[in-house]
Each structure stands twice: as C-alpha cells, then as structure tokens.
Write a protein that holds these residues in place. Structure first.
Motif, short mmCIF file in Angstrom:
data_model
loop_
_atom_site.label_atom_id
_atom_site.label_comp_id
_atom_site.label_asym_id
_atom_site.label_seq_id
_atom_site.Cartn_x
_atom_site.Cartn_y
_atom_site.Cartn_z
N GLU A 55 0.82 -1.20 0.00
CA GLU A 55 0.00 0.00 0.00
C GLU A 55 0.86 1.25 0.00
OE1 GLU A 55 -3.90 0.49 2.17
OE2 GLU A 55 -2.52 1.48 3.59
N VAL A 70 -11.93 12.12 -10.04
CA VAL A 70 -11.41 10.75 -10.09
C VAL A 70 -12.58 9.76 -10.16
CG1 VAL A 70 -10.19 8.97 -8.77
CG2 VAL A 70 -9.24 11.28 -8.94
N ILE A 126 -3.64 12.39 -8.77
CA ILE A 126 -4.25 11.26 -8.06
C ILE A 126 -4.49 10.09 -9.01
CG2 ILE A 126 -6.31 10.50 -6.80
CD1 ILE A 126 -6.43 13.38 -5.63
N SER A 178 -1.21 8.39 -9.98
CA SER A 178 -0.73 7.59 -8.84
C SER A 178 -1.56 6.32 -8.69
CB SER A 178 -0.80 8.41 -7.55
OG SER A 178 0.06 9.52 -7.62
N LEU A 179 -2.87 6.46 -8.76
CA LEU A 179 -3.77 5.31 -8.61
C LEU A 179 -3.47 4.24 -9.65
CD1 LEU A 179 -6.31 3.97 -7.38
CD2 LEU A 179 -7.63 5.26 -9.05
N VAL A 223 -1.92 0.56 -8.71
CA VAL A 223 -2.78 -0.62 -8.94
C VAL A 223 -2.14 -1.56 -9.96
CG1 VAL A 223 -5.01 -1.37 -9.86
CG2 VAL A 223 -4.90 0.49 -8.19
N ASN A 281 -2.29 -0.98 -3.32
CA ASN A 281 -3.48 -0.29 -2.88
C ASN A 281 -3.09 1.17 -2.64
OD1 ASN A 281 -6.20 -0.08 -1.77
ND2 ASN A 281 -5.19 0.17 0.20
N TYR A 282 -3.91 2.11 -3.11
CA TYR A 282 -3.63 3.54 -2.96
C TYR A 282 -4.58 4.12 -1.93
CZ TYR A 282 -2.76 8.39 -4.46
OH TYR A 282 -2.42 9.72 -4.52
#
Length: 85
Positions: A14, A78, A41, A44-45, A49, A54-55
């Motif tokens: 994570e 998002v 975001i 990064s997500l 993934v 896990n973000y």
C-alpha cells in the motif's frame, strides 16, 4: 543442468499519502492550489494498482467533518473517471 528461472512473487502493498502534500490531514495553512489535483491522483492510482498495490489517500476533513473544496473536487473528478474506466 538447467538453471531455474526466478519466480515473480506478487505481494500486496500500500502507498499512503494526503491530498494535502504537506500534511496527512487538514492543514488550514495549505493554499488550495497546492492540493494534489485529479490528474496527479489518477496517475498515482493507476501506477500503484498496476503494480498490485493499494492507494490510500487521506482527505483530512476539518474539525466539523467538512471535506475542503480542493480535496472534494479532485476526488469527484477521479470518481467520474472510474465510472467510465
């Protein structure tokens, strides 16, 4: 004799950060324009993934439970992207 190929082990992990880049929580001193935007975001997500992670992003509500505009705005964008992904 044949050598064994390495086996890739996928482990859960994570990454955690705040939507405020200076604080893991609400900080009234952070200007709105410094919050992480939806593009940051999402990048990064997707990156995390794709690497089996896990973000976790902290949105740091105020003392009365309000989520400040820059966090709310980014997360809604998002969410729109995720709805069609």
């Amino acid at each position: 004799m044949r050598s064994k190929l390495p086996v890739l082990e996928l482990r859960k992990w994570e990454s955690s950060e705040g939507s405020d880049p200076y604080s893991y929580g609400y900080n009234q001193g952070t200007p709105d324009e410094n919050y992480r935007n939806a593009t940051y975001i999402l990048h990064s997500l997707v990156d995390i993934v794709l690497k089996n992670g896990n973000y976790l992003i902290d949105i740091g509500p105020t003392a009365n439970g309000t989520i400040v505009f820059p966090s709310r705005s980014s997360l809604l964008k998002v969410g729109e992207w995720l709805k069609f992904a």
